[in-house]
Design a protein around this motif. Structure first.
Motif, PDB file in Angstrom:
ATOM      1  N   GLY A  62      -7.546  -7.631 -94.180  1.00  0.00           N
ATOM      2  CA  GLY A  62      -7.925  -8.501 -95.387  1.00  0.00           C
ATOM      3  C   GLY A  62      -7.281  -7.786 -96.498  1.00  0.00           C
ATOM      4  N   HIS A  63      -6.651  -6.682 -96.432  1.00  0.00           N
ATOM      5  CA  HIS A  63      -6.118  -6.145 -97.638  1.00  0.00           C
ATOM      6  C   HIS A  63      -4.840  -6.871 -98.066  1.00  0.00           C
ATOM      7  CE1 HIS A  63      -8.746  -2.996 -96.828  1.00  0.00           C
ATOM      8  NE2 HIS A  63      -7.741  -1.922 -96.123  1.00  0.00           N
ATOM      9  N   THR A  64      -4.291  -6.592 -99.470  1.00  0.00           N
ATOM     10  CA  THR A  64      -3.149  -7.332 -99.960  1.00  0.00           C
ATOM     11  C   THR A  64      -2.109  -6.354 -99.888  1.00  0.00           C
ATOM     12  OG1 THR A  64      -4.474  -9.052-100.909  1.00  0.00           O
ATOM     13  CG2 THR A  64      -2.133  -8.731-102.003  1.00  0.00           C
TER      14      THR A  64
ATOM     15  N   GLN B  87     -14.332 -10.893 -96.450  1.00  0.00           N
ATOM     16  CA  GLN B  87     -14.845 -12.129 -96.691  1.00  0.00           C
ATOM     17  C   GLN B  87     -14.449 -12.476 -98.105  1.00  0.00           C
ATOM     18  OE1 GLN B  87     -16.531  -9.293 -96.600  1.00  0.00           O
ATOM     19  NE2 GLN B  87     -17.832  -9.126 -98.279  1.00  0.00           N
ATOM     20  N   GLY B  88     -14.578 -13.847 -98.431  1.00  0.00           N
ATOM     21  CA  GLY B  88     -14.079 -14.329 -99.628  1.00  0.00           C
ATOM     22  C   GLY B  88     -12.517 -14.669 -99.828  1.00  0.00           C
ATOM     23  N   GLU B  89     -11.934 -15.269-100.771  1.00  0.00           N
ATOM     24  CA  GLU B  89     -10.787 -15.522-100.986  1.00  0.00           C
ATOM     25  C   GLU B  89     -10.205 -14.514-102.108  1.00  0.00           C
ATOM     26  OE1 GLU B  89      -9.383 -19.470-100.681  1.00  0.00           O
ATOM     27  OE2 GLU B  89     -11.042 -20.048 -99.478  1.00  0.00           O
ATOM     28  N   SER B  90      -8.908 -13.964-101.926  1.00  0.00           N
ATOM     29  CA  SER B  90      -8.396 -13.376-103.213  1.00  0.00           C
ATOM     30  C   SER B  90      -6.999 -13.903-103.636  1.00  0.00           C
ATOM     31  CB  SER B  90      -8.295 -12.074-103.151  1.00  0.00           C
ATOM     32  OG  SER B  90      -9.693 -11.454-102.676  1.00  0.00           O
ATOM     33  N   ARG B  91      -6.695 -13.975-104.642  1.00  0.00           N
ATOM     34  CA  ARG B  91      -5.080 -14.004-105.288  1.00  0.00           C
ATOM     35  C   ARG B  91      -5.091 -12.593-106.107  1.00  0.00           C
ATOM     36  NH1 ARG B  91      -1.218 -16.891-103.998  1.00  0.00           N
ATOM     37  NH2 ARG B  91      -2.136 -18.724-104.496  1.00  0.00           N
ATOM     38  N   VAL B  92      -3.602 -12.003-105.596  1.00  0.00           N
ATOM     39  CA  VAL B  92      -3.375 -10.593-106.331  1.00  0.00           C
ATOM     40  C   VAL B  92      -1.962 -10.601-106.590  1.00  0.00           C
ATOM     41  CG1 VAL B  92      -3.228  -8.182-105.714  1.00  0.00           C
ATOM     42  CG2 VAL B  92      -5.118  -9.424-104.730  1.00  0.00           C
ATOM     43  N   VAL B  93      -1.693 -10.563-107.917  1.00  0.00           N
ATOM     44  CA  VAL B  93      -0.474 -10.574-108.404  1.00  0.00           C
ATOM     45  C   VAL B  93      -0.214  -9.311-109.082  1.00  0.00           C
ATOM     46  CG1 VAL B  93      -0.158 -13.028-108.635  1.00  0.00           C
ATOM     47  CG2 VAL B  93      -1.056 -11.713-110.441  1.00  0.00           C
ATOM     48  N   LEU B  94       1.097  -8.703-109.348  1.00  0.00           N
ATOM     49  CA  LEU B  94       1.670  -7.551-109.880  1.00  0.00           C
ATOM     50  C   LEU B  94       2.353  -8.437-111.073  1.00  0.00           C
ATOM     51  CD1 LEU B  94       1.187  -4.395-109.717  1.00  0.00           C
ATOM     52  CD2 LEU B  94       3.592  -4.665-108.498  1.00  0.00           C
ATOM     53  N   ILE B  95       2.069  -7.987-112.284  1.00  0.00           N
ATOM     54  CA  ILE B  95       2.544  -8.494-113.500  1.00  0.00           C
ATOM     55  C   ILE B  95       3.420  -7.585-114.045  1.00  0.00           C
ATOM     56  CG2 ILE B  95       2.140  -9.356-115.715  1.00  0.00           C
ATOM     57  CD1 ILE B  95      -0.734 -10.314-114.894  1.00  0.00           C
ATOM     58  N   PHE B  96       4.695  -7.832-114.392  1.00  0.00           N
ATOM     59  CA  PHE B  96       5.865  -7.068-115.129  1.00  0.00           C
ATOM     60  C   PHE B  96       6.036  -7.527-116.410  1.00  0.00           C
ATOM     61  CE2 PHE B  96       6.466  -7.334-110.487  1.00  0.00           C
ATOM     62  CZ  PHE B  96       6.660  -5.929-109.916  1.00  0.00           C
TER      63      PHE B  96
ATOM     64  N   ASN C 229       5.518   0.678-101.722  1.00  0.00           N
ATOM     65  CA  ASN C 229       4.785  -0.216-101.362  1.00  0.00           C
ATOM     66  C   ASN C 229       3.462  -0.070-101.744  1.00  0.00           C
ATOM     67  OD1 ASN C 229       6.564  -1.662 -99.547  1.00  0.00           O
ATOM     68  ND2 ASN C 229       6.091  -0.208 -97.757  1.00  0.00           N
ATOM     69  N   LEU C 230       2.568  -1.262-102.137  1.00  0.00           N
ATOM     70  CA  LEU C 230       1.237  -1.209-102.796  1.00  0.00           C
ATOM     71  C   LEU C 230       0.360  -1.658-101.787  1.00  0.00           C
ATOM     72  CD1 LEU C 230       2.077  -2.071-106.334  1.00  0.00           C
ATOM     73  CD2 LEU C 230       2.021   0.429-105.501  1.00  0.00           C
ATOM     74  N   THR C 231      -1.010  -1.047-101.460  1.00  0.00           N
ATOM     75  CA  THR C 231      -1.721  -1.525-100.662  1.00  0.00           C
ATOM     76  C   THR C 231      -3.337  -2.010-101.726  1.00  0.00           C
ATOM     77  OG1 THR C 231      -1.221  -0.553 -98.862  1.00  0.00           O
ATOM     78  CG2 THR C 231      -3.586  -1.463 -98.782  1.00  0.00           C
ATOM     79  N   VAL C 232      -3.735  -3.009-101.708  1.00  0.00           N
ATOM     80  CA  VAL C 232      -4.780  -3.497-102.633  1.00  0.00           C
ATOM     81  C   VAL C 232      -5.985  -3.408-101.686  1.00  0.00           C
ATOM     82  CG1 VAL C 232      -5.738  -5.035-104.365  1.00  0.00           C
ATOM     83  CG2 VAL C 232      -3.302  -4.416-104.292  1.00  0.00           C
ATOM     84  N   GLN C 233      -7.080  -2.734-101.788  1.00  0.00           N
ATOM     85  CA  GLN C 233      -7.882  -3.088-100.654  1.00  0.00           C
ATOM     86  C   GLN C 233      -9.054  -3.738-101.258  1.00  0.00           C
ATOM     87  OE1 GLN C 233      -9.422   1.121-100.384  1.00  0.00           O
ATOM     88  NE2 GLN C 233      -8.641   1.328 -98.124  1.00  0.00           N
ATOM     89  N   LEU C 234      -9.469  -4.784-100.592  1.00  0.00           N
ATOM     90  CA  LEU C 234     -10.410  -5.996-100.743  1.00  0.00           C
ATOM     91  C   LEU C 234     -11.109  -6.323 -99.473  1.00  0.00           C
ATOM     92  CD1 LEU C 234      -8.037  -8.127-102.665  1.00  0.00           C
ATOM     93  CD2 LEU C 234      -9.846  -6.878-103.870  1.00  0.00           C
TER      94      LEU C 234
ATOM     95  N   ALA D 279       2.292   5.528-108.114  1.00  0.00           N
ATOM     96  CA  ALA D 279       1.294   6.538-108.521  1.00  0.00           C
ATOM     97  C   ALA D 279       0.306   6.530-107.473  1.00  0.00           C
ATOM     98  CB  ALA D 279       0.954   6.546-110.025  1.00  0.00           C
ATOM     99  N   THR D 280      -0.235   5.568-107.086  1.00  0.00           N
ATOM    100  CA  THR D 280      -1.347   5.395-106.231  1.00  0.00           C
ATOM    101  C   THR D 280      -1.260   4.328-105.029  1.00  0.00           C
ATOM    102  OG1 THR D 280      -2.851   5.586-108.108  1.00  0.00           O
ATOM    103  CG2 THR D 280      -4.001   4.826-106.043  1.00  0.00           C
ATOM    104  N   PRO D 281      -1.037   5.048-103.856  1.00  0.00           N
ATOM    105  CA  PRO D 281      -0.400   4.042-102.822  1.00  0.00           C
ATOM    106  C   PRO D 281      -1.758   3.159-102.478  1.00  0.00           C
ATOM    107  CG  PRO D 281      -0.675   6.251-101.789  1.00  0.00           C
ATOM    108  CD  PRO D 281      -1.094   6.324-103.570  1.00  0.00           C
ATOM    109  N   ILE D 282      -2.845   3.460-102.307  1.00  0.00           N
ATOM    110  CA  ILE D 282      -3.850   2.587-102.095  1.00  0.00           C
ATOM    111  C   ILE D 282      -4.721   2.293-103.281  1.00  0.00           C
ATOM    112  CG2 ILE D 282      -5.949   2.063-100.590  1.00  0.00           C
ATOM    113  CD1 ILE D 282      -4.425   4.025 -98.665  1.00  0.00           C
ATOM    114  N   ILE D 283      -4.929   0.975-103.592  1.00  0.00           N
ATOM    115  CA  ILE D 283      -5.661   0.659-104.845  1.00  0.00           C
ATOM    116  C   ILE D 283      -6.904  -0.127-104.445  1.00  0.00           C
ATOM    117  CG2 ILE D 283      -5.448  -0.879-107.253  1.00  0.00           C
ATOM    118  CD1 ILE D 283      -2.286  -0.415-106.424  1.00  0.00           C
TER     119      ILE D 283
END
Length: 126
Positions: free
Chosen positions: A58-60, A33-42, A25-30, A94-98
Motif C-alpha cells: 500500500g505504500h507509494t 485502504q482508500g485511494e491515494s495520489r502522491v506527487v513530488l513537486i519540483f 528512492n522515497l517511500t511514502v507510508q500510507l 534526507a528522510t528515506p521513509i516519509i
C-alpha cells in the motif's frame, strides 16, 4: 483521480538519468485502504513526478530522484467518502521513509490549496 494543472508539467522520465548527483528512492507510508495520489513537486522546475503505488504494502514509491533537491510532497487521499491531504516540504534523500500527516479537507479548501501549489493558476482534481 487526475491532477490537472496549467503551470506544472509532468517531469521528463529521464530527467535524473545523466546527472552527477546520487539518486535516491522515497517511500511514502500510507494505509492500504482508500485511494491515494502522491506527487513530488519540483517548484524550481515547475514539474511534478507521480509516485507508484505498491499493491502489496500500500505504500507509494518515488524512484531515482537526485539527492538533495528541495521539493514538496503532495498527497491527496479519499477514504470512506472523505478527502484528506498533506503538503510538506521534502529534501530528497534526507528522510528515506516519509509518513505524511493527513488532514481532512473540503473541495473548496482543496481548490484554494491547489491554486497556491500551482502559483495561483488553475489546478484541479478530477
Amino acid at each position: 483521480e487526475i491532477i490537472v494543472t496549467r503551470q506544472l508539467g509532468y517531469i521528463n522520465c529521464d530527467r535524473f538519468v545523466r546527472t552527477a548527483k546520487k539518486e535516491v528512492n522515497l517511500t511514502v507510508q500510507l494505509p492500504k485502504q482508500g485511494e491515494s495520489r502522491v506527487v513530488l513537486i519540483f517548484p524550481g522546475m515547475r514539474s511534478v513526478l507521480n509516485g507508484s503505488v505498491n499493491s502489496v504494502d500500500g505504500h507509494t514509491y518515488i524512484y531515482n530522484v537526485d539527492e538533495g533537491l528541495e521539493t514538496q510532497l503532495f498527497v491527496l487521499r479519499e477514504e470512506n467518502g472523505t478527502l484528506y491531504y498533506c503538503v510538506m516540504p521534502i529534501i530528497t534523500g534526507a528522510t528515506p521513509i516519509i509518513s505524511p500527516v493527513l488532514t481532512p479537507i473540503g473541495y473548496n479548501e482543496l481548490e484554494t490549496i491547489m491554486n497556491v501549489l500551482d502559483g495561483d493558476k488553475a489546478m484541479t482534481v478530477n
